[in-house]
Design a protein around this motif. Structure first.
Motif, PDB file in Angstrom:
ATOM      1  N   LEU A 106      60.645  80.501  30.731  1.00 30.27           N
ATOM      2  CA  LEU A 106      59.400  79.422  30.562  1.00 30.27           C
ATOM      3  C   LEU A 106      59.504  79.613  28.707  1.00 30.27           C
ATOM      4  O   LEU A 106      59.357  78.377  27.430  1.00 30.27           O
ATOM      5  CB  LEU A 106      58.308  78.994  31.014  1.00 30.27           C
ATOM      6  CG  LEU A 106      58.928  79.179  32.205  1.00 30.27           C
ATOM      7  CD1 LEU A 106      57.334  78.929  33.337  1.00 30.27           C
ATOM      8  CD2 LEU A 106      59.075  77.192  32.319  1.00 30.27           C
ATOM      9  N   ARG A 163      61.808  79.158  26.092  1.00 31.59           N
ATOM     10  CA  ARG A 163      62.649  77.478  25.887  1.00 31.59           C
ATOM     11  C   ARG A 163      62.108  77.427  23.978  1.00 31.59           C
ATOM     12  O   ARG A 163      61.103  77.614  23.381  1.00 31.59           O
ATOM     13  CB  ARG A 163      61.488  77.012  27.019  1.00 31.59           C
ATOM     14  CG  ARG A 163      61.605  77.117  27.957  1.00 31.59           C
ATOM     15  CD  ARG A 163      60.865  75.485  28.998  1.00 31.59           C
ATOM     16  NE  ARG A 163      61.629  74.393  28.960  1.00 31.59           N
ATOM     17  CZ  ARG A 163      62.504  74.143  29.339  1.00 31.59           C
ATOM     18  NH1 ARG A 163      63.238  74.661  30.173  1.00 31.59           N
ATOM     19  NH2 ARG A 163      63.404  72.365  29.437  1.00 31.59           N
ATOM     20  N   ALA A 177      60.629  74.976  22.026  1.00 35.04           N
ATOM     21  CA  ALA A 177      59.302  74.018  22.171  1.00 35.04           C
ATOM     22  C   ALA A 177      59.051  74.051  20.912  1.00 35.04           C
ATOM     23  O   ALA A 177      58.472  74.907  21.011  1.00 35.04           O
ATOM     24  CB  ALA A 177      59.360  73.403  22.905  1.00 35.04           C
ATOM     25  N   GLY A 192      58.405  65.418  25.035  1.00 33.93           N
ATOM     26  CA  GLY A 192      58.253  66.822  25.156  1.00 33.93           C
ATOM     27  C   GLY A 192      57.127  67.982  25.113  1.00 33.93           C
ATOM     28  O   GLY A 192      57.110  69.180  24.373  1.00 33.93           O
ATOM     29  N   THR A 205      56.435  70.047  27.812  1.00 32.38           N
ATOM     30  CA  THR A 205      57.484  71.333  27.706  1.00 32.38           C
ATOM     31  C   THR A 205      56.542  72.789  27.295  1.00 32.38           C
ATOM     32  O   THR A 205      56.398  72.824  27.116  1.00 32.38           O
ATOM     33  CB  THR A 205      58.967  71.203  27.829  1.00 32.38           C
ATOM     34  OG1 THR A 205      58.976  70.841  28.735  1.00 32.38           O
ATOM     35  CG2 THR A 205      59.277  72.462  27.055  1.00 32.38           C
ATOM     36  N   ALA A 206      56.251  71.353  25.130  1.00 34.84           N
ATOM     37  CA  ALA A 206      55.340  72.702  24.616  1.00 34.84           C
ATOM     38  C   ALA A 206      53.938  73.505  25.299  1.00 34.84           C
ATOM     39  O   ALA A 206      53.571  74.368  24.759  1.00 34.84           O
ATOM     40  CB  ALA A 206      55.170  71.557  23.339  1.00 34.84           C
ATOM     41  N   MET A 235      53.604  74.094  28.469  1.00 33.75           N
ATOM     42  CA  MET A 235      53.382  75.253  29.749  1.00 33.75           C
ATOM     43  C   MET A 235      54.294  75.809  29.019  1.00 33.75           C
ATOM     44  O   MET A 235      54.508  77.685  28.748  1.00 33.75           O
ATOM     45  CB  MET A 235      54.214  74.342  30.550  1.00 33.75           C
ATOM     46  CG  MET A 235      53.701  73.714  31.127  1.00 33.75           C
ATOM     47  SD  MET A 235      54.784  72.673  32.800  1.00 33.75           S
ATOM     48  CE  MET A 235      54.676  74.673  33.809  1.00 33.75           C
ATOM     49  N   THR A 236      55.101  76.122  27.608  1.00 30.36           N
ATOM     50  CA  THR A 236      55.356  77.213  26.611  1.00 30.36           C
ATOM     51  C   THR A 236      54.564  77.993  25.853  1.00 30.36           C
ATOM     52  O   THR A 236      55.074  79.142  26.052  1.00 30.36           O
ATOM     53  CB  THR A 236      57.020  76.569  25.815  1.00 30.36           C
ATOM     54  OG1 THR A 236      58.054  76.173  26.672  1.00 30.36           O
ATOM     55  CG2 THR A 236      57.389  78.099  25.085  1.00 30.36           C
ATOM     56  N   LEU A 288      60.620  67.597  36.526  1.00 30.66           N
ATOM     57  CA  LEU A 288      60.416  68.597  34.948  1.00 30.66           C
ATOM     58  C   LEU A 288      60.321  69.894  35.133  1.00 30.66           C
ATOM     59  O   LEU A 288      60.663  70.463  35.048  1.00 30.66           O
ATOM     60  CB  LEU A 288      59.026  67.590  34.595  1.00 30.66           C
ATOM     61  CG  LEU A 288      58.178  69.302  33.490  1.00 30.66           C
ATOM     62  CD1 LEU A 288      59.317  68.842  32.022  1.00 30.66           C
ATOM     63  CD2 LEU A 288      56.923  68.236  33.780  1.00 30.66           C
ATOM     64  N   TYR A 289      59.347  70.464  36.976  1.00 35.84           N
ATOM     65  CA  TYR A 289      59.259  71.801  37.251  1.00 35.84           C
ATOM     66  C   TYR A 289      61.195  71.917  38.003  1.00 35.84           C
ATOM     67  O   TYR A 289      61.449  73.150  37.340  1.00 35.84           O
ATOM     68  CB  TYR A 289      58.912  71.820  38.396  1.00 35.84           C
ATOM     69  CG  TYR A 289      57.375  71.531  37.779  1.00 35.84           C
ATOM     70  CD1 TYR A 289      56.695  71.577  36.148  1.00 35.84           C
ATOM     71  CD2 TYR A 289      56.427  70.857  38.526  1.00 35.84           C
ATOM     72  CE1 TYR A 289      55.702  71.581  35.940  1.00 35.84           C
ATOM     73  CE2 TYR A 289      54.975  70.216  37.896  1.00 35.84           C
ATOM     74  CZ  TYR A 289      54.809  71.029  36.512  1.00 35.84           C
ATOM     75  OH  TYR A 289      53.342  70.532  36.569  1.00 35.84           O
ATOM     76  N   MET A 334      62.696  72.795  34.696  1.00 33.30           N
ATOM     77  CA  MET A 334      62.582  74.223  34.031  1.00 33.30           C
ATOM     78  C   MET A 334      62.415  75.637  35.112  1.00 33.30           C
ATOM     79  O   MET A 334      62.550  76.868  34.350  1.00 33.30           O
ATOM     80  CB  MET A 334      60.642  74.252  34.395  1.00 33.30           C
ATOM     81  CG  MET A 334      60.212  73.655  33.023  1.00 33.30           C
ATOM     82  SD  MET A 334      58.355  73.053  33.132  1.00 33.30           S
ATOM     83  CE  MET A 334      58.621  72.370  30.881  1.00 33.30           C
TER      84      MET A 334
END
Length: 337
Positions: free
Chosen positions: A194, A197, A199, A284, A287-288, A290-291, A319-320, A323
């Motif tokens: 994660l 990624r 991102a 995104g 994702t950003a 969580m990253t 989504l998950y 990931m």
């Protein structure tokens, strides 16, 4: 699914197998094409009155009349998952509970009564990790009384689908008229991928405390009172992520484009409250968020990730999936009749 020995169906189950994972086949009909059968795999949660009750991983209960049972056997526990960290239900349930702590908590044997003025079922339900120290009916009577004294509906949070989960308790609750209102999945993954990624995290701001700007995007409550702030700020090491939105007409910060929350607890990093402005989706931002949170958790020594997602939230589940989060178990909030 093999049930036969020398071409014959066999029932290799007894009432002593209640509580074990089983596979059964029942006759559901017959016609010109021959007999029809249905197979069920799950935990044998009861065998009373000529009916077997089997609880599947999903929490669904299946009733199998003895008269329709043509084959059955005890089967091994579900195979270990091939991706993500290893984790017992007991460990993960404790980590989840510490990340979302109620305002008020009281033990009932090894159960934990939790209340937070009605803010989320997780913080306003019983966590039954063990023996309540009394007969189930007496325990449920005390549960009802405790929540009624606080003006709250009685809920019990019970899990299915992993070794050590609570299929038998789910069956007993349903037998007494308690009904599951919401089902959620607990998913786990390795944390490093994660954080690795690709991102754009340049817009993501991280902070230690929840502020008024972050709360403008949060959709789980109206005007947040002290009980909401207490729950959101609870946990061993809490981080909040914010992606700023367009400023207001007065130049003050507007509603964030995206937010998220992460709680670091030993080797675990839990992700919650990841929300994106509908007008900013597919850019995104989730994702950003969580990253950025994953990288901070890695700096604190975490190596595994978990999150919770409601089973009917198809967009979040997709989504998950992408990931790398794999299902560990499900939990259900049973409400008193």
């Amino acid at each position: 699914m093999e049930f036969t020995a020398g071409g014959r169906f066999e029932v290799r189950l007894t009432r002593a197998d209640v509580g074990k994972r089983v596979s059964v086949r029942q006759l559901t009909g017959s016609g010109a094409g021959g007999e029809k059968f249905t197979d069920t795999v799950g935990v044998l949660t009861s065998w009373d009155g000529g009916v077997l009750l089997i609880t599947r991983r999903t929490g669904e209960s299946v009733r199998v009349p003895e008269a329709a049972l043509v084959a059955g056997k005890v089967v091994p526990a579900a195979p270990a998952r091939r991706r993500g960290p290893s984790a017992s239900f007991e460990e993960l349930a404790g980590v989840c509970a510490r990340s979302w702590q109620p305002v008020e908590s009281e033990p009932l044997g090894e159960w934990r009564l939790r209340a937070a003025s009605g803010f989320t079922r997780r913080a306003n339900s019983v966590l039954p990790l063990g023996d309540p120290g009394m007969e189930l009916d007496e325990a449920l009577t005390r549960v009802r009384r405790w929540y009624e004294e606080r003006g709250l509906p009685p809920y019990v949070q019970a899990a299915t689908g992993a070794e050590g989960t609570q299929e038998r308790l789910c069956a007993e609750l349903e037998r007494r008229g308690w009904r599951p209102e919401v089902t959620a999945e607990v998913r786990i993954a390795a944390l490093a991928p994660l954080g690795d990624r690709d991102a754009d995290v340049s817009r993501v701001a991280l902070g230690r405390g929840v502020d008024e700007t972050w709360l403008r995007r949060y959709q789980r409550s109206g005007v947040p009172g002290p009980h909401v702030l207490h729950v959101l700020n609870s946990g061993p090491s809490v981080w909040f992520a914010t992606v700023p939105g367009e400023p207001g007409e007065d130049g003050e910060p507007g509603v964030p484009a995206a937010i998220g929350r992460c709680v670091v607890d030993g080797r675990w990093a839990g992700f919650m409250a990841v929300e994106v402005d509908p007008a900013c989706r597919r850019q995104g931002l989730a994702t950003a968020v969580m990253t950025a949170l994953a990288r901070r958790a890695l700096e604190e020594g975490a190596s595994a990730a978990w999150l919770q997602v409601e089973s009917d939230n198809e967009g979040a589940r997709a989504l998950y999936d992408a990931m790398g989060f794999a299902l560990h178990h499900r939990y259900h909030h049973f409400r008193s009749p």
